[in-house]
Design a protein around this motif. Structure first.
Motif, PDB file in Angstrom:
ATOM      1  N   ALA A  37      -4.634   3.336   3.077  1.00  0.00           N
ATOM      2  CA  ALA A  37      -3.478   2.432   3.031  1.00  0.00           C
ATOM      3  C   ALA A  37      -3.350   1.792   4.411  1.00  0.00           C
ATOM      4  O   ALA A  37      -2.943   2.429   5.372  1.00  0.00           O
ATOM      5  N   LYS A  39      -1.750  -1.158   5.349  1.00  0.00           N
ATOM      6  CA  LYS A  39      -0.678  -2.140   5.618  1.00  0.00           C
ATOM      7  C   LYS A  39      -0.214  -2.059   7.070  1.00  0.00           C
ATOM      8  O   LYS A  39      -0.073  -0.967   7.618  1.00  0.00           O
ATOM      9  N   ASN A  60      -0.370  -3.792   0.918  1.00  0.00           N
ATOM     10  CA  ASN A  60       0.901  -3.955   0.208  1.00  0.00           C
ATOM     11  C   ASN A  60       1.423  -5.381   0.160  1.00  0.00           C
ATOM     12  O   ASN A  60       2.311  -5.669  -0.627  1.00  0.00           O
ATOM     13  N   ILE A  83      -1.503  -2.297  -3.558  1.00  0.00           N
ATOM     14  CA  ILE A  83      -0.642  -1.137  -3.820  1.00  0.00           C
ATOM     15  C   ILE A  83       0.834  -1.430  -3.550  1.00  0.00           C
ATOM     16  O   ILE A  83       1.657  -0.516  -3.517  1.00  0.00           O
ATOM     17  N   MET A 161      -0.775   5.084 -11.904  1.00  0.00           N
ATOM     18  CA  MET A 161      -0.484   5.289 -10.484  1.00  0.00           C
ATOM     19  C   MET A 161       0.969   5.702 -10.360  1.00  0.00           C
ATOM     20  O   MET A 161       1.803   5.313 -11.183  1.00  0.00           O
ATOM     21  N   ILE A 163       4.225   6.641  -7.244  1.00  0.00           N
ATOM     22  CA  ILE A 163       4.772   6.980  -5.927  1.00  0.00           C
ATOM     23  C   ILE A 163       6.000   7.841  -6.212  1.00  0.00           C
ATOM     24  O   ILE A 163       7.041   7.326  -6.586  1.00  0.00           O
ATOM     25  N   MET A 202      -0.339  10.889  -0.992  1.00  0.00           N
ATOM     26  CA  MET A 202      -0.370  10.149   0.258  1.00  0.00           C
ATOM     27  C   MET A 202      -0.550  11.159   1.408  1.00  0.00           C
ATOM     28  O   MET A 202      -0.876  12.317   1.157  1.00  0.00           O
ATOM     29  N   THR A 203      -0.334  10.722   2.637  1.00  0.00           N
ATOM     30  CA  THR A 203      -0.580  11.595   3.793  1.00  0.00           C
ATOM     31  C   THR A 203       0.036  12.991   3.633  1.00  0.00           C
ATOM     32  O   THR A 203      -0.604  13.997   3.920  1.00  0.00           O
ATOM     33  N   ARG A 218      -4.113   7.728  -1.793  1.00  0.00           N
ATOM     34  CA  ARG A 218      -3.807   6.586  -0.911  1.00  0.00           C
ATOM     35  C   ARG A 218      -3.257   7.132   0.399  1.00  0.00           C
ATOM     36  O   ARG A 218      -2.133   7.592   0.468  1.00  0.00           O
ATOM     37  N   VAL A 219      -4.079   7.106   1.415  1.00  0.00           N
ATOM     38  CA  VAL A 219      -3.719   7.756   2.676  1.00  0.00           C
ATOM     39  C   VAL A 219      -3.696   6.735   3.808  1.00  0.00           C
ATOM     40  O   VAL A 219      -4.671   6.006   4.008  1.00  0.00           O
ATOM     41  N   GLY A 220      -2.592   6.683   4.527  1.00  0.00           N
ATOM     42  CA  GLY A 220      -2.468   5.763   5.652  1.00  0.00           C
ATOM     43  C   GLY A 220      -2.422   6.497   6.983  1.00  0.00           C
ATOM     44  O   GLY A 220      -3.410   6.579   7.720  1.00  0.00           O
ATOM     45  N   ARG A 221      -1.256   7.082   7.291  1.00  0.00           N
ATOM     46  CA  ARG A 221      -1.016   7.616   8.633  1.00  0.00           C
ATOM     47  C   ARG A 221      -1.979   8.723   9.040  1.00  0.00           C
ATOM     48  O   ARG A 221      -2.289   8.872  10.227  1.00  0.00           O
ATOM     49  N   ARG A 227       2.334   3.640  11.721  1.00  0.00           N
ATOM     50  CA  ARG A 227       2.162   2.209  11.509  1.00  0.00           C
ATOM     51  C   ARG A 227       2.849   1.382  12.586  1.00  0.00           C
ATOM     52  O   ARG A 227       3.991   1.671  12.935  1.00  0.00           O
TER      53      ARG A 227
HETATM   54  C1  LIG Z   1       1.907   3.101   2.712  1.00  0.00           C
HETATM   55  C2  LIG Z   1       1.534   3.609   1.380  1.00  0.00           C
HETATM   56  C3  LIG Z   1       0.738   4.758   1.236  1.00  0.00           C
HETATM   57  C4  LIG Z   1       0.255   5.594   2.396  1.00  0.00           C
HETATM   58  O1  LIG Z   1       1.313   6.237   3.037  1.00  0.00           O
HETATM   59  P1  LIG Z   1       1.016   7.272   4.232  1.00  0.00           P
HETATM   60  O2  LIG Z   1       2.227   8.105   4.250  1.00  0.00           O
HETATM   61  O3  LIG Z   1       0.824   6.455   5.458  1.00  0.00           O
HETATM   62  O4  LIG Z   1      -0.203   8.029   3.861  1.00  0.00           O
HETATM   63  C5  LIG Z   1       0.387   5.132  -0.051  1.00  0.00           C
HETATM   64  N1  LIG Z   1       0.790   4.448  -1.135  1.00  0.00           N
HETATM   65  C6  LIG Z   1       1.552   3.343  -1.024  1.00  0.00           C
HETATM   66  C7  LIG Z   1       1.945   2.630  -2.257  1.00  0.00           C
HETATM   67  C8  LIG Z   1       1.949   2.904   0.222  1.00  0.00           C
HETATM   68  O5  LIG Z   1       2.730   1.820   0.300  1.00  0.00           O
END
Ligand SMILES: *Cc1c(COP(=O)(O)O)cnc(C)c1O
Length: 229
Positions: A37, A39, A60, A83, A161, A163, A202-203, A218-221, A227
């Protein structure tokens, strides 16, 4: 942004955690794809992850993704996942720059997507609100079957999917992931569609999501760090 070698190191660590979670649940590690992820992360952060082997990226915001993709046009093996929340007026651009839209939640949006991209049909996931009141986005679990019936001829529905609502612990998120998995099983049986993808985790909770059957996390941080605003 974090240094490139730090991103590469974090990517290896996340991959290792994915492999361990897969092993715990007796699943082959390659049954799980890591979507980064990205963004608000600069193109160079995405490039660093790509050079370290990442291939799937989730964005996003359509406009932000379009300008990043222009800068990253040479990453020829990248797959781009949408996403975020898709506004109808961004659909035309979205179907051009993304390979999959993970957040279909209304028949109206499916119509806009299909008009913008009649063939081959756009690959989508249906975003399900498994948290009820507490979740802000996605379609109610009870309404997914009729959304599938109304849209399956116009878009390629590859799976579900979610959240989940924010919870205090990864353990608390488990029931939402399990709920999405069971919904997928029911709907696959009833619709005759494979619905093979389950995008969840996610994270904070991707390992639990894998234990509950996630095929896309879906992994960002965990990879990019906090971010930038
Ligand atoms: C930002 C985001 C993520 C990732 O989030 P982290 O906590 O950074 O891993 C996953 N899914 C969606 C839909 C997001 O917007």
């Amino acid at each position: 942004m974090l240094a490139s070698d730090e991103i590469a190191k974090r990517l290896r660590e996340v991959r290792e955690r994915i492999a361990q979670a897969a092993k715990r649940s007796a699943r082959p590690p390659d049954a799980i794809r890591l979507v980064l992820a990205s963004k608000t992360q600069p193109p160079d952060a995405i490039r660093a992850a790509y050079l370290a082997g990442a291939r799937d990226f989730g964005e996003n915001y359509v406009q932000e993704a379009a300008s990043k993709r222009a800068e990253l046009a040479d990453l020829s093996e990248a797959t781009w996942h949408f996403i975020g929340h898709l506004q109808s007026n961004k659909t035309r651009l979205a179907v051009r720059i993304f390979d999959i839209i993970q957040t279909l939640d209304t028949a109206r949006l499916a119509d806009a997507i299909a008009r913008a991209r009649p063939s081959p049909p756009m690959r989508v996931l249906i975003e399900v609100n498994v948290g009820g009141e507490a979740s802000k986005s996605g379609i109610a679990a009870d309404d997914v079957e009729s959304l599938i019936a109304a849209t399956r001829d116009r878009v390629e529905i590859a799976g579900l999917m979610t959240i989940p609502p924010p919870s205090e612990s990864a353990a608390a998120a488990r029931r939402y992931f399990a709920e999405l998995r069971m919904l997928r099983e029911r709907l696959a049986a009833r619709s005759g569609l494979a619905l093979s993808e389950l995008s969840m985790g996610m994270t904070e909770d991707f390992e639990v999501a894998i234990e509950e059957g996630a095929t896309l996390v879906r992994v960002g941080r965990a990879v990019f760090g906090e971010r930038p605003k």
